[in-house]
Design an enzyme around this catalytic site. Structure first.
Site, PDB file in Angstrom:
ATOM      1  N   SER A 148       0.877  -1.130  -0.133  1.00 46.75           N
ATOM      2  CA  SER A 148       0.024   0.088   0.045  1.00 46.75           C
ATOM      3  C   SER A 148       0.816   1.235   0.213  1.00 46.75           C
ATOM      4  O   SER A 148       1.713   1.638  -1.025  1.00 46.75           O
ATOM      5  CB  SER A 148      -0.993  -0.031   0.997  1.00 46.75           C
ATOM      6  OG  SER A 148      -1.904   1.046   1.075  1.00 46.75           O
ATOM      7  N   ASP A 307      -2.193   6.278  -3.808  1.00 46.49           N
ATOM      8  CA  ASP A 307      -1.016   5.711  -3.266  1.00 46.49           C
ATOM      9  C   ASP A 307      -0.733   4.501  -4.195  1.00 46.49           C
ATOM     10  O   ASP A 307      -1.348   4.360  -5.158  1.00 46.49           O
ATOM     11  CB  ASP A 307      -1.302   5.175  -1.938  1.00 46.49           C
ATOM     12  CG  ASP A 307      -2.303   3.880  -1.824  1.00 46.49           C
ATOM     13  OD1 ASP A 307      -3.247   4.043  -2.963  1.00 46.49           O
ATOM     14  OD2 ASP A 307      -2.734   3.115  -0.776  1.00 46.49           O
ATOM     15  N   ASP A 309      -0.709   1.248  -4.741  1.00 46.35           N
ATOM     16  CA  ASP A 309      -1.670   0.088  -5.166  1.00 46.35           C
ATOM     17  C   ASP A 309      -2.995   0.693  -5.380  1.00 46.35           C
ATOM     18  O   ASP A 309      -3.745  -0.048  -5.552  1.00 46.35           O
ATOM     19  CB  ASP A 309      -1.739  -0.922  -4.152  1.00 46.35           C
ATOM     20  CG  ASP A 309      -2.347  -0.602  -2.994  1.00 46.35           C
ATOM     21  OD1 ASP A 309      -2.389   0.533  -2.377  1.00 46.35           O
ATOM     22  OD2 ASP A 309      -3.119  -1.616  -2.470  1.00 46.35           O
ATOM     23  N   ASP A 311      -5.405   2.013  -3.933  1.00 47.45           N
ATOM     24  CA  ASP A 311      -6.782   1.969  -3.289  1.00 47.45           C
ATOM     25  C   ASP A 311      -7.343   3.236  -2.252  1.00 47.45           C
ATOM     26  O   ASP A 311      -8.179   3.111  -1.585  1.00 47.45           O
ATOM     27  CB  ASP A 311      -6.685   0.572  -2.227  1.00 47.45           C
ATOM     28  CG  ASP A 311      -5.635   0.577  -1.183  1.00 47.45           C
ATOM     29  OD1 ASP A 311      -4.867   1.523  -1.217  1.00 47.45           O
ATOM     30  OD2 ASP A 311      -5.714  -0.542  -0.515  1.00 47.45           O
TER      31      ASP A 311
END
Length: 564
Positions: A148, A307, A309, A311
């Site tokens: 993340s 960010d 990834d 999400d």
């Protein structure tokens, strides 16, 4: 160091099962007791959702051996569910971090060695697309290799189940048991890649899933006709912070009608070092430094940043002084609740059994707005996996219609095509919402001020105390135990009306979290981070002005800081 820690280190250092690169890395720390202890005093914990840790050699690090072990545990659990589960396969996605692609192949080839097909994205993809793909391909599970918004030295391994949500408490515990039963790493042997492809146990996926995912995201758009009216004038600056968001977000914004989307050039391409930022986190204003520079140059109306990834998403808007200021996750969440519900009410009506889902550390402002619209609000523990659980529950019972879920840490989901927070759909809705206010002659900041005037002033704060290593973990646990065994009578001058101990209750899954409900519309919450070595302290207040909110927040946070 205890004997087991030393034994673990020596096994990894001398055993020929571990490759030369691993053993060379461990030779370099010979004699460094603190470093050896941190790497080997425990196995990297498979928590609710999966693994996350620093990349490196050791049982308490993320590396190809810990990835293999976790995947073998998952494979054993899938095989225990029967032939039908095995035949459905597992989808795997990865982000732009160091070793993400390599870890993806390790996981896929361990699955193949267990006769479980791996559907592997041929290049990096957002985490929410993995959530979508699990359901789209009717797979039994999913894996995403990501850490993340953590610093570049981290990577992680998150597991999803057939409903597209991260595995929550019960499933995580059952998979953990399978992983803990693997004592002999020698028996975890990945299949050769070419052999796996010939056996159709390793299959690349891409464009078909992309198209279906993007279509599902666009279906959540609420005011396409309005976008087309302002598209030539409304400017958006976007930064994917070197991650996976660049292509899908640009595609969605273009396809719903936005014409002026400017991507920060130096942050557009994947970079595992995140070299233009100290920390690739859209919660931090520093991450937007380049985006703000471009926005000033272009006089942009909105900045969005995701960010690695993709999400989480942060939004930056001009405040009343004309300076670009980042909105909090709570503020964006409240704005979206109002935007979604008021638009539905205007266009087709809000479903009679509609529900908004948020977490226990998220502001109450969104809940107040939802209730004013006649919509129920459900609270969950921190972590979007619990919101995903609620979506599944509502789907199975038919009692509620899920409209929107969000958490203070910049995670949002509209619709049920995915079961995890999705910065692609959130970026689309934030852009659409900002354009809606623009069409009314208002900035998004002015829209927020209008909400405060209508529903009351709310303010929240979060402080994180980083405590690394074995000693740090013990300090975090001890701090929570002190507050649990001897709870304060008042905090910052406000009496404690109720203590909610989520380790000792039956409404939600048990969790080591303490929340103090105070008099005069205030609360404080303490919890250990599930993904980082941090103790997190949250608070929220409601007052008749932002100035009074800030005074109250400061009083609460100063009290807790002094206590700790």
């Amino acid at each position: 160091m205890d004997l087991q820690t030393i034994k673990n280190y020596e096994t990894w250092l001398f055993d020929p099962y571990f490759d030369d690169k691993t053993r060379e890395e461990l030779k370099e720390i010979m004699g460094k007791e603190k470093e050896i202890e941190d790497r080997f005093y425990r196995d990297l914990e498979f928590g609710t959702g999966g693994l996350r840790g620093v990349i490196g050699a050791g049982t308490n690090r993320i590396n190809k051996y810990t990835i293999r072990k976790a995947t073998q545990g998952l494979a054993n659990y899938i095989k225990a569910q029967g032939e039908e589960a095995i035949d459905r396969g597992v989808v795997i996605a990865y982000d732009s971090r160091h070793m993400s692609k390599e870890f993806t192949e390790e996981a896929a080839l361990v699955l193949a060695a267990n006769d479980i097909k791996a559907y592997v994205f041929e290049d990096l993809r957002p985490t929410p697309e993995l959530s979508f793909a699990v359901r789209y391909l009717k797979a039994i599970a999913g894996i995403v290799i990501t850490a993340s918004h953590n610093p570049p030295e981290y990577n992680g391994y998150k597991v999803y189940w057939e409903d597209g949500a991260q595995v929550a408490t019960r499933l995580a515990e059952e998979i953990t048991k399978e992983i803990q039963q693997i004592h002999d790493l020698y028996k975890v042997i990945p299949m050769n890649k070419e052999e796996a492809q010939r056996a159709k146990l390793f299959q690349y996926i891409g464009e078909e899933v992309d198209d279906a995912y993007i279509k599902s995201v666009k279906n959540q758009s609420l005011r396409g006709e309005m976008i087309r009216k302002v598209a030539k004038d409304f400017k958006i600056v976007f930064t994917p912070l070197h991650g996976t968001g660049n292509l899908p977000i640009r595609r969605v914004l273009k396809e719903i009608g936005f014409e002026k989307v400017l991507v920060v050039p130096d942050q557009a391409l994947p970079d595992p070092n995140f070299s233009t930022v100290a920390y690739p986190n859209p919660e931090e204003e520093a991450a937007f430094q380049l985006a703000i520079g471009l926005a000033k140059q272009e006089d942009a109306h909105l900045i969005i940043g995701t960010d690695p990834d993709c999400d989480r998403v942060g939004a930056v808007v001009k405040n009343k002084e004309g300076k670009y200021s980042i909105l909090t996750g709570n503020q964006v969440g409240a704005l979206l609740v109002e935007y979604i519900l008021s638009t539905l009410k205007e266009k087709q009506g809000i479903p009679a059994n509609a529900v908004i889902v948020k977490t226990i550390v998220t502001s109450e402002m969104g809940a107040v707005i939802a209730k004013q619209h006649g919509v129920d609000v459900v609270n969950t523990l921190t972590g979007f996996k619990y919101i995903g659980e609620k979506i599944k529950e509502f789907e199975e019972t038919g009692e509620k219609t899920f409209l929107f879920g969000y958490e203070e840490s910049y995670g949002y989901l509209a619709g049920t095509y995915a079961r995890d927070k999705d910065a692609v759909v959130a970026s689309m809705l934030i852009s659409e919402m900002a354009a809606f206010y623009y069409a009314k002659g208002m900035t998004l900041y002015e829209g927020l001020m209008a909400l405060y005037k209508k529903y009351g002033y709310y303010l929240e704060d979060l402080k994180s105390i980083t405590l690394k290593g074995k000693e740090g973990m013990e300090k975090i646990q001890n701090t929570l135990e002190i507050f649990r065994s001897n709870p304060p009578i008042e905090i910052g001058g406000y009496k404690v009306a109720l203590v909610e101990d989520y380790l000792n209750q039956n409404k939600l899954p048990k969790s080591n979290v303490l929340k103090f409900i105070l008099e005069d519309n205030a609360w404080v919450c303490l919890r250990p981070s599930g993904t980082e070595p941090k103790l997190k302290i949250y608070c929220g207040v409601a007052e008749d002005s932002l100035e009074n909110c800030r005074k109250k927040v400061n009083a609460l946070m100063n009290y807790i800081a002094e206590k700790i």
